[in-house]
Design a protein around this motif. Structure first.
Motif, PDB file in Angstrom:
ATOM      1  N   ALA A 189       0.834  -1.204   0.000  1.00 58.80           N
ATOM      2  CA  ALA A 189       0.000   0.000   0.000  1.00 58.80           C
ATOM      3  C   ALA A 189       0.867   1.252   0.000  1.00 58.80           C
ATOM      4  CB  ALA A 189      -0.940  -0.014   1.197  1.00 58.80           C
ATOM      5  N   ALA A 190       1.991   1.199   0.702  1.00 64.94           N
ATOM      6  CA  ALA A 190       2.895   2.352   0.744  1.00 64.94           C
ATOM      7  C   ALA A 190       3.459   2.661  -0.639  1.00 64.94           C
ATOM      8  CB  ALA A 190       4.024   2.103   1.735  1.00 64.94           C
ATOM      9  N   THR A 191       3.776   1.631  -1.400  1.00 62.56           N
ATOM     10  CA  THR A 191       4.308   1.837  -2.749  1.00 62.56           C
ATOM     11  C   THR A 191       3.244   2.443  -3.658  1.00 62.56           C
ATOM     12  OG1 THR A 191       5.862   0.015  -2.473  1.00 62.56           O
ATOM     13  CG2 THR A 191       5.391   0.691  -4.733  1.00 62.56           C
ATOM     14  N   ILE A 192       2.023   1.935  -3.572  1.00 60.73           N
ATOM     15  CA  ILE A 192       0.914   2.493  -4.361  1.00 60.73           C
ATOM     16  C   ILE A 192       0.680   3.941  -3.957  1.00 60.73           C
ATOM     17  CG2 ILE A 192      -1.584   2.383  -4.764  1.00 60.73           C
ATOM     18  CD1 ILE A 192       0.004   0.282  -6.321  1.00 60.73           C
ATOM     19  N   SER A 193       0.729   4.213  -2.666  1.00 58.86           N
ATOM     20  CA  SER A 193       0.552   5.580  -2.173  1.00 58.86           C
ATOM     21  C   SER A 193       1.614   6.511  -2.755  1.00 58.86           C
ATOM     22  CB  SER A 193       0.603   5.590  -0.648  1.00 58.86           C
ATOM     23  OG  SER A 193       0.458   6.888  -0.164  1.00 58.86           O
ATOM     24  N   HIS A 194       2.835   6.031  -2.824  1.00 59.89           N
ATOM     25  CA  HIS A 194       3.921   6.830  -3.411  1.00 59.89           C
ATOM     26  C   HIS A 194       3.628   7.136  -4.876  1.00 59.89           C
ATOM     27  CE1 HIS A 194       7.841   8.273  -4.609  1.00 59.89           C
ATOM     28  NE2 HIS A 194       7.854   7.342  -5.549  1.00 59.89           N
ATOM     29  N   HIS A 195       3.227   6.122  -5.644  1.00 58.92           N
ATOM     30  CA  HIS A 195       2.927   6.322  -7.057  1.00 58.92           C
ATOM     31  C   HIS A 195       1.788   7.330  -7.231  1.00 58.92           C
ATOM     32  CE1 HIS A 195       5.692   3.508  -8.857  1.00 58.92           C
ATOM     33  NE2 HIS A 195       5.243   2.506  -8.111  1.00 58.92           N
ATOM     34  N   LEU A 196       0.756   7.209  -6.406  1.00 58.87           N
ATOM     35  CA  LEU A 196      -0.365   8.144  -6.485  1.00 58.87           C
ATOM     36  C   LEU A 196       0.071   9.562  -6.141  1.00 58.87           C
ATOM     37  CD1 LEU A 196      -3.150   5.903  -4.958  1.00 58.87           C
ATOM     38  CD2 LEU A 196      -3.027   6.729  -7.320  1.00 58.87           C
ATOM     39  N   SER A 197       0.967   9.680  -5.175  1.00 60.62           N
ATOM     40  CA  SER A 197       1.490  10.991  -4.794  1.00 60.62           C
ATOM     41  C   SER A 197       2.254  11.633  -5.950  1.00 60.62           C
ATOM     42  CB  SER A 197       2.388  10.852  -3.570  1.00 60.62           C
ATOM     43  OG  SER A 197       2.958  12.079  -3.230  1.00 60.62           O
ATOM     44  N   VAL A 198       3.070  10.857  -6.638  1.00 62.00           N
ATOM     45  CA  VAL A 198       3.829  11.378  -7.784  1.00 62.00           C
ATOM     46  C   VAL A 198       2.865  11.823  -8.884  1.00 62.00           C
ATOM     47  CG1 VAL A 198       5.450  10.757  -9.634  1.00 62.00           C
ATOM     48  CG2 VAL A 198       5.909  10.045  -7.276  1.00 62.00           C
ATOM     49  N   LEU A 199       1.848  11.017  -9.153  1.00 58.07           N
ATOM     50  CA  LEU A 199       0.864  11.373 -10.168  1.00 58.07           C
ATOM     51  C   LEU A 199       0.092  12.634  -9.788  1.00 58.07           C
ATOM     52  CD1 LEU A 199      -0.474   7.811 -11.014  1.00 58.07           C
ATOM     53  CD2 LEU A 199       0.814   9.313 -12.553  1.00 58.07           C
ATOM     54  N   ARG A 200      -0.251  12.751  -8.515  1.00 59.47           N
ATOM     55  CA  ARG A 200      -0.981  13.932  -8.032  1.00 59.47           C
ATOM     56  C   ARG A 200      -0.104  15.182  -8.133  1.00 59.47           C
ATOM     57  NH1 ARG A 200      -2.137  12.204  -3.262  1.00 59.47           N
ATOM     58  NH2 ARG A 200      -0.448  13.310  -2.257  1.00 59.47           N
ATOM     59  N   GLU A 201       1.152  15.086  -7.703  1.00 62.72           N
ATOM     60  CA  GLU A 201       2.067  16.228  -7.768  1.00 62.72           C
ATOM     61  C   GLU A 201       2.331  16.662  -9.209  1.00 62.72           C
ATOM     62  OE1 GLU A 201       5.550  15.253  -5.490  1.00 62.72           O
ATOM     63  OE2 GLU A 201       4.362  14.901  -3.678  1.00 62.72           O
ATOM     64  N   ALA A 202       2.289  15.716 -10.132  1.00 64.46           N
ATOM     65  CA  ALA A 202       2.481  16.037 -11.551  1.00 64.46           C
ATOM     66  C   ALA A 202       1.205  16.597 -12.176  1.00 64.46           C
ATOM     67  CB  ALA A 202       2.935  14.791 -12.306  1.00 64.46           C
ATOM     68  N   GLY A 203       0.112  16.574 -11.424  1.00 64.37           N
ATOM     69  CA  GLY A 203      -1.150  17.096 -11.929  1.00 64.37           C
ATOM     70  C   GLY A 203      -1.925  16.129 -12.792  1.00 64.37           C
ATOM     71  N   LEU A 204      -1.480  14.882 -12.868  1.00 63.76           N
ATOM     72  CA  LEU A 204      -2.139  13.906 -13.737  1.00 63.76           C
ATOM     73  C   LEU A 204      -3.379  13.283 -13.113  1.00 63.76           C
ATOM     74  CD1 LEU A 204       1.090  12.251 -15.103  1.00 63.76           C
ATOM     75  CD2 LEU A 204      -0.486  13.722 -16.374  1.00 63.76           C
ATOM     76  N   VAL A 205      -3.460  13.287 -11.795  1.00 65.25           N
ATOM     77  CA  VAL A 205      -4.648  12.789 -11.118  1.00 65.25           C
ATOM     78  C   VAL A 205      -5.111  13.807 -10.077  1.00 65.25           C
ATOM     79  CG1 VAL A 205      -4.079  10.335 -11.443  1.00 65.25           C
ATOM     80  CG2 VAL A 205      -3.437  11.478  -9.322  1.00 65.25           C
ATOM     81  N   LEU A 206      -6.397  13.747  -9.811  1.00 64.75           N
ATOM     82  CA  LEU A 206      -7.014  14.550  -8.758  1.00 64.75           C
ATOM     83  C   LEU A 206      -7.467  13.600  -7.669  1.00 64.75           C
ATOM     84  CD1 LEU A 206      -9.281  16.717 -11.080  1.00 64.75           C
ATOM     85  CD2 LEU A 206      -7.102  17.402 -10.043  1.00 64.75           C
ATOM     86  N   ASP A 207      -7.505  14.084  -6.432  1.00 64.10           N
ATOM     87  CA  ASP A 207      -8.014  13.252  -5.347  1.00 64.10           C
ATOM     88  C   ASP A 207      -9.129  13.996  -4.627  1.00 64.10           C
ATOM     89  OD1 ASP A 207      -6.295  15.120  -4.222  1.00 64.10           O
ATOM     90  OD2 ASP A 207      -5.569  13.773  -2.686  1.00 64.10           O
ATOM     91  N   GLU A 208     -10.103  13.221  -4.153  1.00 66.73           N
ATOM     92  CA  GLU A 208     -11.255  13.795  -3.459  1.00 66.73           C
ATOM     93  C   GLU A 208     -11.657  12.867  -2.315  1.00 66.73           C
ATOM     94  OE1 GLU A 208     -15.940  14.902  -4.249  1.00 66.73           O
ATOM     95  OE2 GLU A 208     -14.716  14.188  -5.910  1.00 66.73           O
ATOM     96  N   ARG A 209     -11.753  13.429  -1.129  1.00 61.69           N
ATOM     97  CA  ARG A 209     -12.181  12.641   0.020  1.00 61.69           C
ATOM     98  C   ARG A 209     -13.698  12.509  -0.018  1.00 61.69           C
ATOM     99  NH1 ARG A 209     -10.367  10.464   4.442  1.00 61.69           N
ATOM    100  NH2 ARG A 209      -8.295  11.361   4.300  1.00 61.69           N
ATOM    101  N   ARG A 210     -14.160  11.274   0.105  1.00 56.14           N
ATOM    102  CA  ARG A 210     -15.589  10.965   0.199  1.00 56.14           C
ATOM    103  C   ARG A 210     -15.757  10.054   1.401  1.00 56.14           C
ATOM    104  NH1 ARG A 210     -16.708   9.041  -5.958  1.00 56.14           N
ATOM    105  NH2 ARG A 210     -15.710  10.803  -6.989  1.00 56.14           N
ATOM    106  N   GLY A 211     -16.179  10.632   2.499  1.00 55.41           N
ATOM    107  CA  GLY A 211     -16.276   9.862   3.730  1.00 55.41           C
ATOM    108  C   GLY A 211     -14.895   9.482   4.199  1.00 55.41           C
ATOM    109  N   LYS A 212     -14.685   8.195   4.448  1.00 57.29           N
ATOM    110  CA  LYS A 212     -13.376   7.754   4.926  1.00 57.29           C
ATOM    111  C   LYS A 212     -12.426   7.332   3.801  1.00 57.29           C
ATOM    112  CE  LYS A 212     -14.806   3.013   5.955  1.00 57.29           C
ATOM    113  NZ  LYS A 212     -14.795   1.958   6.948  1.00 57.29           N
ATOM    114  N   TYR A 213     -12.856   7.481   2.567  1.00 58.88           N
ATOM    115  CA  TYR A 213     -12.035   7.066   1.429  1.00 58.88           C
ATOM    116  C   TYR A 213     -11.602   8.272   0.603  1.00 58.88           C
ATOM    117  CZ  TYR A 213     -13.851   2.461   2.529  1.00 58.88           C
ATOM    118  OH  TYR A 213     -14.173   1.307   3.181  1.00 58.88           O
TER     119      TYR A 213
END
Length: 91
Positions: A40-64
């Motif tokens: 999960a930590a590795t996936i989190s890192h990849h998602l962080s890189v994608l988010r910082e590059a502006g390629l993905v957006l994240d949105e909190r919906r409840g606990k997810y």
């Protein structure tokens, strides 16, 4: 977002696979992680890189937290790449 960050993020095959998954629509980190044989930590890192590059957006919906493609940035990258094709066609 810079092109340099975006292309660096796209250089990794796992991150490209994550983007392909997100073509279907928003997913949680857990749903994304379930598709890869990594922590999960590795996936989190990849998602962080994608988010910082502006390629993905994240949105909190409840606990997810849901991740989705940022089509604005994708469109900018595609327009930039397509500009080479147009110049080639003018010659």
């Amino acid at each position: 977002m810079s092109f340099q960050q975006s292309f660096k993020a796209l250089a990794d095959p796992t991150r490209r696979q994550i983007l392909e998954l997100l073509r279907e629509g928003p997913l949680t980190a857990g749903e994304i992680g379930g598709r890869f044989p990594m922590t999960a930590a590795t996936i989190s890192h990849h998602l962080s890189v994608l988010r910082e590059a502006g390629l993905v957006l994240d949105e909190r919906r409840g606990k997810y937290i849901y991740y989705e493609l940022n089509m604005t940035v994708m469109d900018e990258l595609l327009a930039w790449a397509a500009s080479f094709r147009r110049e080639e066609e003018r010659e």
